[in-house]
Every structure is written in C-alpha cells, then in structure tokens.
Design a protein around this motif. Structure first.
Motif, mmCIF file in Angstrom:
data_model
loop_
_atom_site.group_PDB
_atom_site.id
_atom_site.type_symbol
_atom_site.label_atom_id
_atom_site.label_comp_id
_atom_site.label_asym_id
_atom_site.label_seq_id
_atom_site.Cartn_x
_atom_site.Cartn_y
_atom_site.Cartn_z
ATOM 1 N N GLU A 169 0.835 -1.207 0.000
ATOM 2 C CA GLU A 169 0.000 0.000 0.000
ATOM 3 C C GLU A 169 0.869 1.256 0.000
ATOM 4 O O GLU A 169 0.506 2.277 -0.598
ATOM 5 C CB GLU A 169 -1.040 -0.007 1.133
ATOM 6 C CG GLU A 169 -0.497 0.125 2.525
ATOM 7 C CD GLU A 169 -1.600 0.071 3.605
ATOM 8 O OE1 GLU A 169 -2.679 -0.496 3.369
ATOM 9 O OE2 GLU A 169 -1.343 0.597 4.698
ATOM 10 N N VAL A 227 1.874 2.038 -3.526
ATOM 11 C CA VAL A 227 0.791 2.661 -4.293
ATOM 12 C C VAL A 227 0.618 4.126 -3.898
ATOM 13 O O VAL A 227 0.424 5.002 -4.758
ATOM 14 C CB VAL A 227 -0.519 1.848 -4.117
ATOM 15 C CG1 VAL A 227 -1.702 2.582 -4.726
ATOM 16 C CG2 VAL A 227 -0.350 0.479 -4.769
ATOM 17 N N LEU A 228 0.744 4.414 -2.622
ATOM 18 C CA LEU A 228 0.707 5.811 -2.188
ATOM 19 C C LEU A 228 1.866 6.586 -2.825
ATOM 20 O O LEU A 228 1.667 7.702 -3.349
ATOM 21 C CB LEU A 228 0.775 5.888 -0.656
ATOM 22 C CG LEU A 228 0.872 7.287 -0.051
ATOM 23 C CD1 LEU A 228 -0.341 8.144 -0.442
ATOM 24 C CD2 LEU A 228 1.005 7.212 1.487
ATOM 25 N N ASP A 230 3.454 5.894 -5.621
ATOM 26 C CA ASP A 230 3.136 6.080 -7.052
ATOM 27 C C ASP A 230 2.260 7.312 -7.234
ATOM 28 O O ASP A 230 2.505 8.160 -8.087
ATOM 29 C CB ASP A 230 2.342 4.879 -7.596
ATOM 30 C CG ASP A 230 3.180 3.625 -7.765
ATOM 31 O OD1 ASP A 230 4.416 3.723 -7.748
ATOM 32 O OD2 ASP A 230 2.566 2.532 -7.906
ATOM 33 N N LYS A 231 1.215 7.383 -6.433
ATOM 34 C CA LYS A 231 0.218 8.447 -6.624
ATOM 35 C C LYS A 231 0.752 9.806 -6.194
ATOM 36 O O LYS A 231 0.232 10.842 -6.622
ATOM 37 C CB LYS A 231 -1.088 8.078 -5.902
ATOM 38 C CG LYS A 231 -1.725 6.838 -6.550
ATOM 39 C CD LYS A 231 -3.176 6.596 -6.184
ATOM 40 C CE LYS A 231 -3.724 5.465 -7.066
ATOM 41 N NZ LYS A 231 -5.124 5.158 -6.851
ATOM 42 N N LEU A 232 1.814 9.789 -5.362
ATOM 43 C CA LEU A 232 2.460 11.053 -4.975
ATOM 44 C C LEU A 232 3.573 11.436 -5.949
ATOM 45 O O LEU A 232 4.271 12.429 -5.746
ATOM 46 C CB LEU A 232 3.034 10.927 -3.554
ATOM 47 C CG LEU A 232 1.990 10.803 -2.430
ATOM 48 C CD1 LEU A 232 2.672 10.476 -1.106
ATOM 49 C CD2 LEU A 232 1.165 12.089 -2.300
ATOM 50 N N GLY A 233 3.788 10.581 -6.964
ATOM 51 C CA GLY A 233 4.797 10.891 -7.967
ATOM 52 C C GLY A 233 6.207 10.509 -7.549
ATOM 53 O O GLY A 233 7.195 11.001 -8.099
ATOM 54 N N ARG A 280 9.555 4.461 -8.004
ATOM 55 C CA ARG A 280 9.618 3.208 -7.220
ATOM 56 C C ARG A 280 11.043 2.855 -6.810
ATOM 57 O O ARG A 280 11.269 2.319 -5.725
ATOM 58 C CB ARG A 280 8.988 2.059 -8.010
ATOM 59 C CG ARG A 280 7.479 2.138 -8.032
ATOM 60 C CD ARG A 280 6.852 0.932 -8.717
ATOM 61 N NE ARG A 280 5.413 0.928 -8.515
ATOM 62 C CZ ARG A 280 4.606 -0.032 -8.943
ATOM 63 N NH1 ARG A 280 5.092 -1.065 -9.612
ATOM 64 N NH2 ARG A 280 3.312 0.041 -8.711
ATOM 65 N N SER A 334 -2.987 -1.117 -6.595
ATOM 66 C CA SER A 334 -2.828 -0.164 -7.709
ATOM 67 C C SER A 334 -4.124 0.013 -8.487
ATOM 68 O O SER A 334 -4.425 1.097 -8.973
ATOM 69 C CB SER A 334 -1.760 -0.655 -8.697
ATOM 70 O OG SER A 334 -0.504 -0.518 -8.149
ATOM 71 N N SER A 363 -9.186 2.467 -5.994
ATOM 72 C CA SER A 363 -9.137 3.841 -5.501
ATOM 73 C C SER A 363 -9.516 3.812 -4.019
ATOM 74 O O SER A 363 -10.012 2.800 -3.511
ATOM 75 C CB SER A 363 -10.105 4.733 -6.264
ATOM 76 O OG SER A 363 -11.411 4.506 -5.801
ATOM 77 N N ARG A 364 -9.281 4.904 -3.343
ATOM 78 C CA ARG A 364 -9.574 4.979 -1.920
ATOM 79 C C ARG A 364 -11.051 4.677 -1.633
ATOM 80 O O ARG A 364 -11.391 4.101 -0.604
ATOM 81 C CB ARG A 364 -9.192 6.372 -1.413
ATOM 82 C CG ARG A 364 -9.189 6.493 0.077
ATOM 83 C CD ARG A 364 -8.544 7.761 0.561
ATOM 84 N NE ARG A 364 -8.583 7.802 2.010
ATOM 85 C CZ ARG A 364 -7.756 7.143 2.805
ATOM 86 N NH1 ARG A 364 -6.781 6.409 2.284
ATOM 87 N NH2 ARG A 364 -7.872 7.209 4.112
#
Ligand code: NAD
Length: 291
Positions: free
Chosen positions: A177, A180-181, A183-186, A189, A284, A287-288
């Motif tokens: 998790e 994935v957070l 990833d979404k924060l840019g 990896r 991934s 969504s939340r």
C-alpha cells in the motif's frame, strides 16, 4: 536411520529425497502422490512400523490428527514422530500428547523456505518438543535445512511459525500500500526502494522480496507474480494465527485486517494461485473509495 515419510507432496517429496541422498532408508506413503525414487508402502502404518523416525508433511490439523492416530499405534516404543506440516497449535499439542501416551517422542517443526528450500535442503525449522526429542530430530534438520530453532515445548514450533507469518502478511500489505501511495504522490519506485530498504521502514518484504517488478533482488514480482509463496498459503497461515489468537484471547488487529484482506483477495479477486506480493497490483487497481 529407518525413516517413514507420510505426505509426499510439493514439500514432502523433495525433503524425503534429500534424506535418501544423505544415506537414510526412507519408506514413504501418500494417498495420491507417487514420486520417483522413494520406496512406497501401501498404508501409513506400514511406512511407520519399523521406523526410528516418522516424518509427516500434511495439509492441515484434521488430517494430521487422523494420520497420527494410525501411525502412533504402529510405531516402535521410543521412536520419534516429527511433524513438519503447518497446522493449528491445538492439533500440534494434541498430537504430541497422543505420541507421549503411546510411548513415543514428538516434535512439531513447521518450516519456512518453501519448495525451493525443501529442494535445496535449506529450510528453517521452528521446533517444539522435549530436549530429547529435539536432539533426535536435529541430524535430520541438518540434512533438510540450514537452521533449526528449538522454540520450547510441544506446539511452540507452530506458535513461532504463525507469529512470523502474521508479521510477514502485515508487512507485505503495508509495503504494497505504501508503494501505491508513493506512485500516486509521484515518487519513483526505485527511489522509494532505495530509501525504505535502508531506513526504518525496511523489512524482509521490501528488502528481500520486493513486491514491485524490476526493483530490488529478483522476486515473484519480476515473474508476473507466479508463486513463490501463494496468496492462499499466506491466507492459511493467517487463519491459523487468528484461530490461535482467539483461543488465547490475544488482541491482533493488524493480523485480523491482513487475514480479511487476503481472504477477499483469494476468494473474490482472482488472487488464488498468485504470489502473496500481488497485493501491489491489487492496490494499484483500486481507488480509496473502494475501501
Ligand atoms: P501438498 O498438498 O503438495 O502435499 C500434501 C500431501 O499430503 C499431498 O500429496 C496429499 O496427497 C498428502 N495427503 C493428504 N492426506 C493424506 C493422508 N491422509 N495420508 C497420506 N498422505 C496424505 O502440500 P505442500 O505444499 O507439500 O505442504 C505441506 C505442508 O507444508 C502444509 O502444511 C503447508 O502449509 C506447509 N508448507 C508449505 C509450503 C509451500 O511453499 N508449499 C511452505 C511452508 C510450509
């Protein structure tokens, strides 16, 4: 030694093969499997009756209890029942008591290391039982594994295994998790791995078995999440951890959450047959609002 080996599946067959390679006389029995290179008996008691040690490597506690009732009646007084299956603590303790009542020694010694470890003879054994029983099993641990820890009396091997795997399930989910957070924060990896693997978020899940493809050492993530350690086997161990926690009134909220997530993943989200690190693509794809 004369060894009886009951349960010649994915794990049992290569473990038995290593004992044969080391010069022991092994007589095997399995309801279904017929692996090459192992002399087979036609019943479990036939495989057990002349043995100094009978090893069981079976799917669950119910089957273990049934097989134990059969083989204990056939075994020589003073022989050792070495159970390497992963089962509930209560079954391990009941089988050990039954062995003692029959004049036998008993060790519960579940393993870590998977099919690769079983084949290479590099398993880790977590053992419960008396000092005398552990001493009798030790030379066999040395052949089938690279490490054996005596964890205390009967059932403590299973206790160690489910505590370890509860930590593993929880840390794998936390690692997935967090990726994935990130990833979404840019956050890249590779940068995420470089930081976490050398910081206080480090764990075996991140450092040795990274769930992100092409990051860190080679892992099932690099092979389309083909197991490895299958999600359903993780679910089995998590279920055992929660069964034990309920029995002794231990509060394990993270273990309970990991159990619920792996149950959903395996039963409703096509996680069956995928590696347990495939939680990363699972998160991934969500969504939340899905939670
Ligand atoms: P498996 O299903 O491949 O093998 C179990 C074998 O037991 C099968 O061949 C089955 O026919 C046999 N069996 C079932 N009932 C029997 C009976 N009454 N008499 C004789 N044989 C019987 O499972 P596996 O992967 O070899 O796992 C064995 C144990 O090891 C399980 O408890 C599992 O949780 C544990 N374990 C597995 C792994 C892994 O990566 N596969 C890792 C660690 C621990």
């Amino acid at each position: 030694m004369n060894i009886g080996f009951i349960g010649l599946g994915n794990m049992g067959a290569p473990m038995a093969a290593n004992l044969i390679k080391a010069g022991h006389d092994v007589t095997g029995f399995d309801l279904v499997a017929r692996p090459d290179g192992i002399a087979l008996a036609s019943t479990a008691s036939d495989a057990a009756k002349d043995a100094d040690v009978v090893i069981t490597m079976l799917p669950n506690g119910t089957i273990l209890r049934a097989v134990a009732a059969e083989i204990h009646a056939a075994m020589k007084i003073g022989a050792l029942h070495l159970d390497c299956s992963t089962v509930d603590v209560d079954s391990a303790r009941a089988v050990s008591q039954a062995a003692e009542n029959a004049g036998l020694l008993a060790v519960d010694a579940p393993v870590s290391g998977g099919i690769g470890g079983a084949t290479a003879g590099t398993l880790t054994f977590m053992a419960g039982g008396s000092d005398a029983a552990f001493a009798m099993a030790k030379p066999l641990f040395d052949i089938m594994g690279q490490k054996a820890v005596h964890c205390g009396p009967a059932g403590n091997g299973q206790a160690a295994k489910i505590c370890n795997n509860m930590i593993l399930g929880v840390t794998m989910i936390a690692t997935c998790e967090a990726f994935v957070l990130a990833d979404k924060l840019g956050l890249d990896r590779q940068a995420m791995f470089d930081v976490v693997s050398t910081s206080s978020g480090a764990s075996w899940s991140m450092n040795a078995y990274c769930p992100a493809p092409n990051i860190g050492p080679k892992s099932p993530a690099d092979n389309d999440y083909i197991p490895g350690f299958a999600a359903e086997l993780m679910l089995k161990d998590l279920n055992l951890s929660q069964m034990a926690a309920r029995a002794v009134d231990a509060d394990t909220p993270m273990g309970a959450a990991a159990t619920a997530l792996y149950k959903t993943f395996v039963e409703d989200e096509a996680g069956l047959g995928r590696d347990f690190s495939a939680m990363l693509p699972r998160f991934s794809a969500r969504s939340r609002k899905d939670s």
